[in-house]
Write an enzyme that holds these catalytic residues in place. Structure first.
Site, PDB file in Angstrom:
ATOM      1  N   VAL A 259     -32.052 -31.705  -3.710  1.00 25.24           N
ATOM      2  CA  VAL A 259     -33.034 -31.516  -2.525  1.00 25.24           C
ATOM      3  C   VAL A 259     -34.252 -30.206  -3.788  1.00 25.24           C
ATOM      4  O   VAL A 259     -33.132 -29.032  -4.713  1.00 25.24           O
ATOM      5  CB  VAL A 259     -32.482 -29.861  -1.823  1.00 25.24           C
ATOM      6  CG1 VAL A 259     -33.411 -29.700  -0.480  1.00 25.24           C
ATOM      7  CG2 VAL A 259     -31.428 -31.101  -0.922  1.00 25.24           C
ATOM      8  N   HIS A 260     -35.488 -30.742  -3.848  1.00 25.86           N
ATOM      9  CA  HIS A 260     -35.869 -29.916  -4.723  1.00 25.86           C
ATOM     10  C   HIS A 260     -37.130 -29.468  -3.695  1.00 25.86           C
ATOM     11  O   HIS A 260     -38.009 -28.547  -4.602  1.00 25.86           O
ATOM     12  CB  HIS A 260     -36.479 -30.065  -5.748  1.00 25.86           C
ATOM     13  CG  HIS A 260     -36.859 -31.063  -6.195  1.00 25.86           C
ATOM     14  ND1 HIS A 260     -36.927 -32.744  -5.809  1.00 25.86           N
ATOM     15  CD2 HIS A 260     -38.546 -30.852  -6.338  1.00 25.86           C
ATOM     16  CE1 HIS A 260     -37.869 -33.363  -5.739  1.00 25.86           C
ATOM     17  NE2 HIS A 260     -38.649 -32.088  -6.139  1.00 25.86           N
ATOM     18  N   ARG A 261     -37.688 -30.195  -3.140  1.00 22.91           N
ATOM     19  CA  ARG A 261     -39.126 -30.211  -2.132  1.00 22.91           C
ATOM     20  C   ARG A 261     -39.405 -28.362  -1.684  1.00 22.91           C
ATOM     21  O   ARG A 261     -38.909 -28.220  -0.746  1.00 22.91           O
ATOM     22  CB  ARG A 261     -39.200 -31.300  -1.271  1.00 22.91           C
ATOM     23  CG  ARG A 261     -39.778 -32.722  -1.960  1.00 22.91           C
ATOM     24  CD  ARG A 261     -40.796 -32.887  -2.770  1.00 22.91           C
ATOM     25  NE  ARG A 261     -40.620 -33.903  -3.117  1.00 22.91           N
ATOM     26  CZ  ARG A 261     -41.550 -34.442  -4.012  1.00 22.91           C
ATOM     27  NH1 ARG A 261     -42.874 -33.538  -3.972  1.00 22.91           N
ATOM     28  NH2 ARG A 261     -41.558 -35.999  -4.681  1.00 22.91           N
TER      29      ARG A 261
END
Ligand code: UD1
Ligand code: UDP
Length: 437
Positions: A259-261
């Site tokens: 998860v990084h957006r």
């Protein structure tokens, strides 16, 4: 070696997925030079903007993927979009006026992409500089006013302008002279915007509105994945540190997650929903492997979001693709990982509300769960129970055969996109060697 002439390309990269994409093209350049000692020598100048700088966000990929050391590291680092992109603009411009490349290659959709695209479009080579600095450059471009701008992984659209990446894509595509698309969908997206409708066999940079060339070469990430999976498979012990094996040395089922957006990290409600779902899945006895982007780690810490399973530092590429291959599923908001899941026939649960990689969804190997806790849990549990096992399509609701004709239906090319790109660029030089730009 007695090369006929030199084509100087400048590769502008800065973020993790760009190292992975550029490594494939860099390898194709090296192979071309080796195989054609009397042909055109391609000189690649690598510029690392410094957008990503942690050891495990940058250095590790140069090592894993044998990417040549950057000729320039601009050391830009992290900042707001304006500050980060602005600093890149000034520094890239300086390097372009030092090197006078024939072509500038930009990849994907990050701030490093848009910065490279803007500079390649705006610099102006004047005659005296050209004569002094570009004696060895190819007859194709040595009268050009500026470098030819080449966008690799062009034409992707989410049609969500709130995404910073979508803005970067739209602007970079609009400015590019040569657009290498990874899929037919990307070509169609560009056509809808009037990019590449005309048949062009050369680029006229002196025109008011230069024409551009759009070409589906396939996906360079597929090249990298195929090439390095063979290498990674010879090193299965790189998975030992993740505690994935049971007492009989069998691999335990696990879900690989990233998860990084911005849409999932800047919005802590979404981030909490995602983590809540993963905590639940882990509590059901399914191992969750989460190598965490530093951006997300910071926000989880600042907001005291409780995570009930082990979090890892970001992995190297070889570790990552082995994990992707062996996972029962991938849950991710990454663009690259949705495709890699498809390449390795691993079911993918996408933690976004839309995707640019619609083929993966159409084929039944990817499903959009957004940040919806219930959906994420439902899909994770269904794959853990066996959907997608034996390479059966996991998410097709109705329809024909459960087995996909995977190989004959590969949307991303044949694993030779970078060779095609290099061949295309060289052919273009030959077309134009007698013409004035
Ligand atoms: C960028 C890209 C995104 C891509 C992602 C790949 C833009 C707008 N976004 O997002 O499209 O999917 O890279 O991973 O270009 N940080 C570190 N160390 C690093 C790098 C970043 O600590 O080496 C932290 C910093 O706090 C930084 C934050 O991560 O502010 C975000 O980094 P940034 O490069 O701005 O955007 P990404 O989220 O990485
Ligand atoms: N990746 C990696 N280690 C990690 C996370 C991702 O090697 O810990 C690789 C992944 O296999 C893929 C690429 O990084 O090739 C995707 O990059 P990322 O998710 O950062 O960016 P995006 O593709 O979303 O732009």
């Amino acid at each position: 070696m007695k090369y006929r002439e030199t084509l100087k390309i400048m590769t502008i990269i800065g973020a993790r997925p760009q190292f992975i994409k550029a490594s494939a093209v860099s390898r194709a350049v090296k192979n071309h030079n080796f195989r054609n000692p009397e042909g055109v020598y391609i000189q690649e100048v690598i510029v690392h903007t410094g957008q990503h700088y942690d050891e495990n966000m940058s250095r590790i990929f140069f090592d894993d993927l044998a990417l040549p050391e950057p000729d320039y590291n601009l050391g830009v680092g992290s900042a707001s979009h304006g500050m980060q992109t602005g600093e890149m603009l000034g520094k890239i411009e300086k390097v372009v006026y030092t090197e006078y490349p024939d072509m500038v290659l930009v990849y994907g959709d990050t701030n490093s992409t848009i910065a490279g695209a803007l500079i390649a479009s705006k610099v102006k080579y004047d005659e005296s500089c050209l004569n002094k600095n570009r004696k060895q450059c190819s007859s194709f471009t040595n009268k050009a006013l500026r470098p030819i701008l080449v966008h690799i992984e062009a034409g992707l659209r989410s049609y969500n302008r709130r995404m910073p990446e979508e803005v970067n894509r739209v602007v970079s595509d609009e400015l590019s002279d040569i657009l290498f698309c990874p899929t037919d969908t990307a070509v169609k997206n560009l056509k809808k915007e009037g990019i590449g409708n005309n048949k062009v066999s050369r680029i006229d940079l002196s025109a008011n509105r230069p024409s551009c060339i759009v070409f589906n070469a396939g996906d360079v990430m597929y090249d990298t994945a195929l090439y390095y999976l063979k290498i990674a498979e010879k090193k299965p012990d790189i998975l030992n540190r993740m505690n994935l094996f049971d007492s009989k040395n069998n691999l335990r089922p696990f879900i690989l997650c990233t998860v990084h957006r911005a849409e999932n990290t800047d919005d802590t409600i979404r981030l909490r929903s995602i983590i809540k779902a993963l905590n639940y899945v882990s509590d059901q006895g399914i191992k969750v492997v989460l190598p965490l982007h530093p951006r997300t780690r910071k926000i989880i810490g600042q907001n005291n979001i409780a995570v009930s399973f082990e979090i890892f530092e970001p992995f190297g590429y070889l570790e990552m693709i082995l994990l992707e291959k062996h996972a029962v599923a991938i849950a991710t908001d990454s663009g690259g990982m949705q495709k890699e899941a498809y390449f390795f026939k691993t079911p993918c649960i996408t933690l976004r509300d839309e995707t640019e990689w619609i083929e993966t969804v159409k084929s039944g190997w990817n499903i959009l769960a957004g940040a919806d806790t219930k959906k994420i849990i439902k899909y994770c549990l269904s794959v853990a129970e066996g959907k997608g096992k034996n390479k059966e399509v996991p998410f097709r609701s109705s329809g024909k055969s459960k087995k996909t004709a995977f190989n004959s239906n590969n949307y991303y090319g044949s694993g030779n996109a970078s060779d095609k790109i290099i061949e295309y660029l060289l052919n273009l030089c030959n077309y134009s060697s007698t013409k004035t730009l």
